[in-house]
Design a protein around this motif. Structure first.
Motif, PDB file in Angstrom:
ATOM      1  N   VAL D 264      13.483  72.820   7.181  1.00 57.64           N
ATOM      2  CA  VAL D 264      13.745  73.568   8.070  1.00 57.64           C
ATOM      3  C   VAL D 264      12.619  72.833   9.705  1.00 57.64           C
ATOM      4  CG1 VAL D 264      13.508  74.897   9.973  1.00 57.64           C
ATOM      5  CG2 VAL D 264      13.450  75.343   7.726  1.00 57.64           C
ATOM      6  N   TRP D 265      11.489  71.904   9.669  1.00 56.42           N
ATOM      7  CA  TRP D 265      11.110  71.203  10.735  1.00 56.42           C
ATOM      8  C   TRP D 265      11.808  69.551  11.123  1.00 56.42           C
ATOM      9  CZ3 TRP D 265       8.803  71.944  14.372  1.00 56.42           C
ATOM     10  CH2 TRP D 265       7.665  73.059  14.904  1.00 56.42           C
ATOM     11  N   SER D 266      12.264  69.479   9.644  1.00 59.72           N
ATOM     12  CA  SER D 266      12.794  67.893   9.832  1.00 59.72           C
ATOM     13  C   SER D 266      14.301  68.233  10.634  1.00 59.72           C
ATOM     14  CB  SER D 266      13.264  67.484   7.982  1.00 59.72           C
ATOM     15  OG  SER D 266      14.028  68.061   7.343  1.00 59.72           O
ATOM     16  N   MET D 267      15.065  69.504  10.345  1.00 63.19           N
ATOM     17  CA  MET D 267      16.627  69.318  10.150  1.00 63.19           C
ATOM     18  C   MET D 267      16.666  70.333  11.663  1.00 63.19           C
ATOM     19  SD  MET D 267      19.066  69.207   8.005  1.00 63.19           S
ATOM     20  CE  MET D 267      18.147  68.373   7.241  1.00 63.19           C
ATOM     21  N   PHE D 268      15.069  70.588  12.296  1.00 62.08           N
ATOM     22  CA  PHE D 268      15.311  70.656  13.519  1.00 62.08           C
ATOM     23  C   PHE D 268      15.108  69.390  14.386  1.00 62.08           C
ATOM     24  CE2 PHE D 268      12.462  72.610  16.967  1.00 62.08           C
ATOM     25  CZ  PHE D 268      12.582  73.059  18.199  1.00 62.08           C
ATOM     26  N   VAL D 269      13.690  68.823  14.274  1.00 61.62           N
ATOM     27  CA  VAL D 269      14.262  67.763  15.022  1.00 61.62           C
ATOM     28  C   VAL D 269      15.664  66.767  15.055  1.00 61.62           C
ATOM     29  CG1 VAL D 269      12.712  65.095  14.705  1.00 61.62           C
ATOM     30  CG2 VAL D 269      11.505  67.658  14.691  1.00 61.62           C
ATOM     31  N   GLY D 331      11.824  65.085   5.218  1.00 66.58           N
ATOM     32  CA  GLY D 331      11.842  66.555   4.753  1.00 66.58           C
ATOM     33  C   GLY D 331      11.646  67.297   3.770  1.00 66.58           C
ATOM     34  N   ILE D 332      13.333  67.016   2.744  1.00 70.07           N
ATOM     35  CA  ILE D 332      13.085  67.399   1.414  1.00 70.07           C
ATOM     36  C   ILE D 332      12.308  66.082   0.471  1.00 70.07           C
ATOM     37  CG2 ILE D 332      14.993  66.323  -0.839  1.00 70.07           C
ATOM     38  CD1 ILE D 332      16.912  66.822   1.680  1.00 70.07           C
ATOM     39  N   ALA D 333      11.972  65.479   1.178  1.00 68.37           N
ATOM     40  CA  ALA D 333      10.732  64.997  -0.239  1.00 68.37           C
ATOM     41  C   ALA D 333       9.592  66.132   0.464  1.00 68.37           C
ATOM     42  CB  ALA D 333      10.338  63.305  -0.058  1.00 68.37           C
ATOM     43  N   LEU D 334       8.742  66.046   1.135  1.00 66.72           N
ATOM     44  CA  LEU D 334       7.485  67.227   1.486  1.00 66.72           C
ATOM     45  C   LEU D 334       8.370  68.178   0.523  1.00 66.72           C
ATOM     46  CD1 LEU D 334       6.211  65.730   5.359  1.00 66.72           C
ATOM     47  CD2 LEU D 334       5.577  65.506   2.636  1.00 66.72           C
ATOM     48  N   GLU D 335       9.072  69.172   1.083  1.00 65.47           N
ATOM     49  CA  GLU D 335       9.320  70.544   1.086  1.00 65.47           C
ATOM     50  C   GLU D 335       9.877  70.654  -1.330  1.00 65.47           C
ATOM     51  OE1 GLU D 335      10.843  72.339   2.473  1.00 65.47           O
ATOM     52  OE2 GLU D 335      10.669  73.838   0.377  1.00 65.47           O
ATOM     53  N   VAL D 336       9.708  68.824  -1.702  1.00 65.03           N
ATOM     54  CA  VAL D 336       9.538  69.192  -3.016  1.00 65.03           C
ATOM     55  C   VAL D 336       8.382  69.173  -3.378  1.00 65.03           C
ATOM     56  CG1 VAL D 336      10.948  68.143  -5.027  1.00 65.03           C
ATOM     57  CG2 VAL D 336      12.346  68.628  -3.391  1.00 65.03           C
ATOM     58  N   ILE D 337       7.847  68.031  -3.071  1.00 64.81           N
ATOM     59  CA  ILE D 337       6.803  68.044  -3.673  1.00 64.81           C
ATOM     60  C   ILE D 337       5.689  69.081  -3.514  1.00 64.81           C
ATOM     61  CG2 ILE D 337       4.436  65.776  -2.714  1.00 64.81           C
ATOM     62  CD1 ILE D 337       6.216  63.604  -2.656  1.00 64.81           C
ATOM     63  N   GLY D 338       5.840  69.265  -2.289  1.00 65.64           N
ATOM     64  CA  GLY D 338       4.549  70.296  -1.834  1.00 65.64           C
ATOM     65  C   GLY D 338       4.853  71.922  -2.550  1.00 65.64           C
ATOM     66  N   HIS D 339       6.359  71.588  -3.244  1.00 70.12           N
ATOM     67  CA  HIS D 339       6.404  73.172  -4.208  1.00 70.12           C
ATOM     68  C   HIS D 339       6.079  72.592  -5.837  1.00 70.12           C
ATOM     69  CE1 HIS D 339       8.035  75.714  -1.667  1.00 70.12           C
ATOM     70  NE2 HIS D 339       8.997  75.151  -0.983  1.00 70.12           N
ATOM     71  N   PHE D 340       6.903  71.317  -5.798  1.00 68.02           N
ATOM     72  CA  PHE D 340       6.051  71.088  -7.572  1.00 68.02           C
ATOM     73  C   PHE D 340       5.167  70.499  -7.602  1.00 68.02           C
ATOM     74  CE2 PHE D 340      10.352  70.533  -9.237  1.00 68.02           C
ATOM     75  CZ  PHE D 340      11.549  71.213  -8.608  1.00 68.02           C
ATOM     76  N   SER D 341       3.954  70.448  -6.918  1.00 73.80           N
ATOM     77  CA  SER D 341       2.565  69.756  -6.902  1.00 73.80           C
ATOM     78  C   SER D 341       2.111  71.036  -7.209  1.00 73.80           C
ATOM     79  CB  SER D 341       2.283  68.966  -5.603  1.00 73.80           C
ATOM     80  OG  SER D 341       2.761  67.959  -5.580  1.00 73.80           O
ATOM     81  N   ARG D 342       2.473  72.539  -7.293  1.00 74.81           N
ATOM     82  CA  ARG D 342       1.959  73.638  -6.785  1.00 74.81           C
ATOM     83  C   ARG D 342       0.432  73.874  -6.120  1.00 74.81           C
ATOM     84  NH1 ARG D 342       5.629  77.317  -8.338  1.00 74.81           N
ATOM     85  NH2 ARG D 342       6.942  76.139  -8.910  1.00 74.81           N
ATOM     86  N   LYS D 343       0.357  73.140  -4.833  1.00 78.34           N
ATOM     87  CA  LYS D 343      -0.723  73.120  -4.073  1.00 78.34           C
ATOM     88  C   LYS D 343      -0.445  73.281  -3.045  1.00 78.34           C
ATOM     89  CE  LYS D 343      -3.910  69.313  -3.581  1.00 78.34           C
ATOM     90  NZ  LYS D 343      -3.165  68.159  -2.683  1.00 78.34           N
ATOM     91  N   PRO D 344      -1.182  73.708  -2.057  1.00 75.39           N
ATOM     92  CA  PRO D 344      -0.920  73.690  -0.686  1.00 75.39           C
ATOM     93  C   PRO D 344      -0.414  71.966  -0.013  1.00 75.39           C
ATOM     94  CG  PRO D 344      -2.854  74.532  -1.018  1.00 75.39           C
ATOM     95  CD  PRO D 344      -2.754  74.391  -2.104  1.00 75.39           C
ATOM     96  N   LEU D 345       0.650  71.712   0.413  1.00 78.51           N
ATOM     97  CA  LEU D 345       1.097  70.945   1.139  1.00 78.51           C
ATOM     98  C   LEU D 345       0.092  70.443   2.013  1.00 78.51           C
ATOM     99  CD1 LEU D 345       3.393  69.446   1.295  1.00 78.51           C
ATOM    100  CD2 LEU D 345       3.554  69.923   4.029  1.00 78.51           C
ATOM    101  N   PHE D 346      -0.726  69.104   2.186  1.00 82.35           N
ATOM    102  CA  PHE D 346      -1.599  68.383   2.713  1.00 82.35           C
ATOM    103  C   PHE D 346      -0.956  68.246   4.099  1.00 82.35           C
ATOM    104  CE2 PHE D 346      -4.829  65.463   3.212  1.00 82.35           C
ATOM    105  CZ  PHE D 346      -6.106  65.176   3.213  1.00 82.35           C
ATOM    106  N   ALA D 347      -2.166  68.916   4.645  1.00 87.98           N
ATOM    107  CA  ALA D 347      -1.998  68.149   6.779  1.00 87.98           C
ATOM    108  C   ALA D 347      -0.640  68.826   7.320  1.00 87.98           C
ATOM    109  CB  ALA D 347      -2.224  66.153   6.642  1.00 87.98           C
TER     110      ALA D 347
END
Lengths: 68, 255, 207, 623
Positions: D264-269, D331-347
């Protein structure tokens, strides 16, 4: 101008704008230095836009709820 | 954590070494002028800097890909650090420093490029040999200034340049935007209708299109139908040969 | 395009199932302002192009005519303001008359620009007999483009005002709900704002 | 039947208005003493009339236009009804989910078409010499490939995935301006038709950049092309405006800015970029069109104009446009990496800051496309500095991505593979960018295949891989079906290898002296081009797998669960596919979207208890 009626407020702003327009014209015709003229015109234009955007277009209503 | 950091760092070092080893291959095109030498130098410096950056990302990705994967359908969770501590700040400083270095390299080489005679773009400096170049769809006209010799890319086969002499191309275009590019000299500038642009080169290697195909003038800005064929071969020759050639050309003109 | 977009903000109804009328209005208002913002970049790029090509050079224009149409446009802003304020106070009759006045002044402005075009001393072609310099042609280019684009907005604004006038006469809009009129009038003021910059850039900058 | 009425009605009124416009133009020309017929002038006026006619005929009149005249309108929601089946995708529809799929399907078709053109280009370049097609055809194919791929890159993720996912992810029932959203979409088909017709109307000569004076002088379909692209720009601006307002005002309770998902952030920007800069392309093309049809002299040096004006105005848009293309990929890359790494999004905060930093810097770097264009020397330095500054926020994206996968439990399903590939590819594209930002190296590399390789690495490697990550990620949500994982992985590896072979090797002919946009090259470049061409065919053929998997899974794939990825974000907490109103009960946001495995973390979403009766309706605007 908080106590003034809405119509009067608008007309006062219009009079100010009209005076600014005339002054702008006289200024441009009278001043010989290009830089000074350019700067003066730019400042006048920005001031006029402020008046129009604030009093005519009510830009503040974007972030402030209307009274009624 | 260091259990993972050390092997990953090793992977990075190995990948970087492989990457930097490409410098052993001499794969840059022929160097025809000091400008090209300078270009090769900057290119190599930036490449040497860029390879570790690239391999850092690759090493991290490959290591994570092979060591942190799970097939347990996304039920397991990983470590829970969130990156709110010092690490992002360090990263920010490190990347900024890298960028600053790249900027300094760029600005220094830019000021070299724009210094005095081998200036680039707009300028008045004169060179011993000036070639007034006119671009049009789809041919070049090269006119040796004060020499009364004119070459047409459509008619003449080669553009002759004397070795070790500064040559200034003054470019104009009579119709659309073209771009004069000589790959052997790593130099390029657009020819724009209504303004004169220039570039200066000093060939320091004998050569011609037959010995290396980068000795050619090539239009590098899409200019329409036959943009492809808007090129001309270059031959860099000794001063004496050049003078003789020029004299024969002049004789032909006066006849 | 302006007609479609500006009116579009006025009449959204779907997607409001969780939205109060106040919020809907606010969303519409911010959307309209973003539209102005976006349009001002089009105008701004042409404005910048004028200085890129010519610096502050300016060909002779009819100063009197310029001042008159500027005052006419300002006057139309006053009547537009009157119309909106009248709606806010629920005075439909006054709003109608003020809208009519705005439409007329808008038409006068457009005719004034047309007249200015017909008497302009610069053109788009180099010609020997008029001793025209390239600068003359470039000034013609930027003048006709800038005033033309602005006039196109004036004309579409007049069209929207006419629509608003017809709807008001047919009994639409009320003191509480008149976004259709408000948005049209905001658009009209925006057209005025553009002229605030274009007038000095085309008429006054060279004195 | 419904679909046929919509499309047929639009075509009918569109064509009638087109002819009406041509007639009006002829009338005007006669009135002012010109010849009645001038191809470019009359066609331009005809196009504008035809465009309005098409929009009205396709459904805008009934659901929107009538309102301007105070008439009663059709319920714009009627076309979203599920009973209409597949036909609702061919109607003027205000449901953001339908519009998203319309966008996505349209641009996948455009993508495949433009990809075929790339294959034609590579076929011609396979060998030295003029092999298959004439220079004219080559230039046309090249220009079409360029502009269609640019359109895909600008609109496929934003219009397709953005439209579909953003309202769901922020807990809105729709976009802020649903009918304007539909308008943004329905502006696209006339653009596509005009572009696809341009080879038959005289071809294209100028590439997608349309530099004057060539674009003014050329006797080709340039004017049609201009008006089509201006229309596309309008669609992009309106779409951007819609996203900005939607994200600002339509978030569910508790969805603070600090809890917005990265996509959503990436879409907003991105939406801000589209809103602020697209005008540049439009203004540049308006100037070209005026030069062509109205005899203006913006770019005619003989009459005092300046061709460089175009490049400034054009790149003022077209450089930010590359961020319009790449930020959704990030945006998509971070979104997907966030969910598929099963840990909080870094930074998380730094990544958001990176998006905002790119937004801020993107407007001041445009002249790095013009280092060889004869701009004044004093402009080189500042634009070099500004351009390289962009590496800093970009570096933060890498920080976030790499930090997230580190020590995670990577679930290597297809979306994750594509997301990791985005990071890999963009690392390569980013490093090669430094050579182009540096003026001295750029002088040799400008307008060569090095540039071509660089921007394919960033746009295809960054965004298109992101697009496919998104397609696989949201496929179950969009269609309610599950794709075939084996085929999807086959597609990924095939595409990844083909892509990297093609474009990594492509740097080489660029450095060795092969310039862009040529149909022929010296023989010394033969080997490199042959390898690139063969790799390109490998890349191109990988999409056959995708198309088969996409269509086959949609038609007869197994039904998908509501949340097949076990993701925390909002769009997965409703059924697959979601109901028309998105959420049966209004969602409330309580926690961060990426807090996987964090002890004591609140769930991202809770729901209000089921509402009694239907939610209160709020009618039209009121004061």
């Amino acid at each position: 101008m908080p106590t003034m009626g809405a119509f009067q407020k608008g007309y006062l702003v219009a009079v100010i704008l009209a005076i600014m327009t005339i002054l702008e014209y006289l200024f441009a015709v009278g001043v010989s230095s290009t830089e000074v003229r350019f700067a003066g015109l730019a400042i006048t234009a920005l001031a006029k836009v402020y008046f129009i955007a604030y009093y005519f277009m009510h830009i503040y209503r974007c972030w402030r709820e209307e009274a009624h | 954590m260091s259990k993972h950091l050390i092997p990953a760092a090793l992977l990075w070092v190995v990948l970087t070494a492989i990457g930097e080893a490409t410098f052993l291959l001499d794969w840059l095109p022929v160097v025809g002028s000091p400008e090209a030498e300078e270009w090769d130098l900057i290119f190599n410096v930036l490449l040497a800097m860029g390879i570790p950056v690239f391999t850092f990302v690759v090493a991290a990705l490959v290591y994570a890909f092979t060591n942190f994967k799970t097939s347990n359908d996304g039920v397991e969770t990983g470590a829970t650090f969130k990156g709110t501590g010092m690490f992002p700040k360090v990263w920010l400083v490190a990347t900024s420093a890298l960028v600053a270095v790249a900027m300094v390299i760029g600005l220094v080489s830019l000021s070299n490029l724009q210094a005095d005679k081998s200036g680039y773009g707009w300028g008045e400096d004169q060179a011993p040999l000036v070639i007034e170049t006119t671009a049009q769809r789809f041919s070049w006209t090269f006119s040796y200034k004060d020499k009364n010799v004119e070459l047409l890319s459509a008619k003449d086969s080669e553009l002759l340049l004397p070795i070790d002499t500064e040559v200034k191309f003054e470019l104009n275009s009579i119709d659309v935007i073209h771009s004069l590019w000589i790959p052997a000299f790593r130099m390029k500038i657009d020819a724009i209708p209504g303004r004169t642009t220039f570039l200066t080169v000093e060939p320091h290697k004998l050569g011609s299109f037959e010995t290396d195909e980068n000795f050619r003038v090539q239009c590098a800005e899409l200019c329409g139908l036959n943009h492809t064929i808007m090129s001309m071969h270059i031959r860099v020759v000794e001063q004496a040969e050049f003078d003789a050639w020029l004299a024969s050309k002049q004789a032909k003109v006066s006849r | 395009m302006a007609v479609i977009a500006a009116h579009g903000h006025g009449v959204e109804s779907h997607g409001a199932s969780h939205m109060s009328p106040e919020k809907r209005l606010r969303v519409n208002r911010v959307g309209l302002w973003l539209f102005f913002f976006s349009e001002s970049i089009i105008f701004g790029l042409l404005f910048t192009s004028r200085f890129f090509l010519l610096g502050t050079h300016q060909e002779h224009v009819d100063q009197f005519l310029g001042l008159v149409i500027t005052i006419v446009l300002l006057a139309s802003s006053v009547t537009a303001y009157t119309a909106e304020t009248a709606m806010e106070k629920g005075n439909r009759k006054l709003a109608q008359w003020a809208l009519l006045g705005t439409i007329l002044l808008g038409v006068v402005f457009a005719v004034g620009v047309g007249f200015e075009w017909s008497v302009a001393e610069f053109g788009l072609k180099l010609s020997e007999e008029h001793h025209q310099e390239p600068q003359n042609v470039v000034f013609g280019t930027v003048f006709f483009t800038m005033t033309g684009l602005h006039a196109a907005h004036v004309v579409s604004g007049v069209g929207m005002l006419v629509l608003a006038f017809i709807m008001l006469s047919r009994g639409h809009f009320s003191k509480e709900s008149h976004w259709g009129i408000s948005s049209t009038i905001m658009y009209w003021h925006f057209v005025d704002v553009v002229w605030v910059f274009y007038y000095p850039a085309l008429y006054l900058v060279a004195g | 039947m419904y679909a046929a009425t919509t499309i047929g009605g639009g075509l009918g009124t569109g064509l009638l208005s087109f002819y009406l416009g041509i007639g009006v133009a002829a009338l005007l020309r006669t009135m002012f003493g010109y010849d009645a017929w001038d191809r470019d002038f009359n066609a331009t006026i005809g196009y504008i009339f035809g465009l309005v006619g098409w929009l009205m005929g396709v459904g805008m009149w009934g659901t929107w236009g009538r309102e301007w005249f105070g008439l009663k309108i059709k319920d714009p929601h009627a076309n979203s009804r599920k009973e209409l089946g597949w036909q609702r995708y061919f109607m003027f529809n205000v449901d953001h989910k339908v519009i998203g799929i319309q966008y996505l399907a349209t641009f996948l078709v455009v993508f495949m078409t433009a990809g075929l053109m790339a294959m034609i280009i590579r076929l011609e370049l396979m060998g030295s010499g003029q092999d298959f097609i004439s220079n004219k055809t080559y230039n046309t194919v090249l220009g079409m490939h360029g502009i269609m791929m640019v359109a895909v890159a600008v609109a496929a993720v934003v219009g397709g995935l953005g439209n579909y996912a953003v309202p769901l992810m922020i807990g809105a029932d729709d976009m802020a301006f649903p009918r304007m959203n539909a308008l943004s979409y329905w502006l696209v088909p006339p653009v596509a038709v005009t572009l696809l017709l341009s080879p038959f109307l005289g071809g294209l000569e100028t590439g997608w950049t349309a530099y004057p004076p060539l674009s003014v002088l050329t006797d080709s379909a340039q004017t049609f092309w201009n008006v089509a692209i201006i229309t596309f720009g309008l669609s992009s601006i309106l779409g951007g405006l819609n996203f900005v307002v939607t994200v600002m005002f339509m978030r569910a309770p508790g969805m603070t800015w600090g809890r917005l998902p990265m996509f959503v952030w990436s879409m907003f920007v991105t939406a801000w970029l589209a809103l602020l800069y697209t005008q540049g392309f439009a203004v540049a093309l308006i100037m070209v069109t005026l030069d062509r049809i109205a005899g203006m002299g913006f770019f005619d040096a003989e009459r005092g104009g300046d061709p460089l004006l175009y490049q400034h105005v054009f790149w003022f848009y077209s450089h930010p446009a590359v961020y319009i293309m790449i930020l959704p990929g990030f945006g998509i890359a971070l979104e997907v990496i966030g969910h598929f790494s099963r840990k909080p999004l870094f930074a998380y905060r730094y990544a958001v800051g990176a998006f905002l930093g790119i937004l801020g810097l993107s407007g001041v770097v445009w002249a790095h496309h013009m280092f060889t264009a004869g701009i004044p020397n004093y402009l080189h330095g500042p634009f070099l500095v500004a351009t390289e500054l962009i590496s800093i926020p970009t570096g933060l994206i890498f920080l976030s991505a790499l930090g997230t996968i580190w020590m995670g439990k990577l679930w290597l399903r297809t979306p994750m593979l594509f997301a990791l590939a985005v990071i890999f590819n963009f690392a390569c594209g980013g490093v090669t960018g430094i050579f182009l930002a540096d003026v001295p190296t750029d002088i040799h590399l400008q307008d060569t295949y090095f540039v071509v390789a660089h921007f394919h690495y960033t746009i295809v490697g960054g965004e298109i891989f992101g697009l496919f990550a998104g397609i696989y990620y949201w496929f179950p949500k969009m269609t309610g079906k599950m794709y075939n994982e084996k085929l999807a992985k086959l597609h990924f590896w095939w595409m990844f290898i083909g892509f990297n072979l093609t474009f990594f090797i492509m740097h080489w002919p660029g450095i060795e002296g092969m310039n862009r946009r040529i149909a022929d090259y010296p023989e010394s470049l033969q080997t490199a081009n042959l390898i690139v061409s063969l790799s390109a065919f490998l890349l191109g053929s990988s999409f056959i797998v995708f198309i088969y998997n996409f269509i086959n899974s949609w038609v007869r794939g197994p039904a998908a669960e509501a949340n097949p990825w076990g993701a925390r974000t909002l769009e997965w907490q409703t059924s697959s596919p979601p109901p028309v109103e998105n959420f049966l009960t209004p969602p409330v946001i309580a926690g961060h979207p990426y807090d996987y495995g964090v002890p004591g973390a609140a769930p991202h979403v809770t729901f209000f208890p089921p509402a009694v009766g239907s939610p209160a309706g709020g009618g039209g605007g009121g004061q």
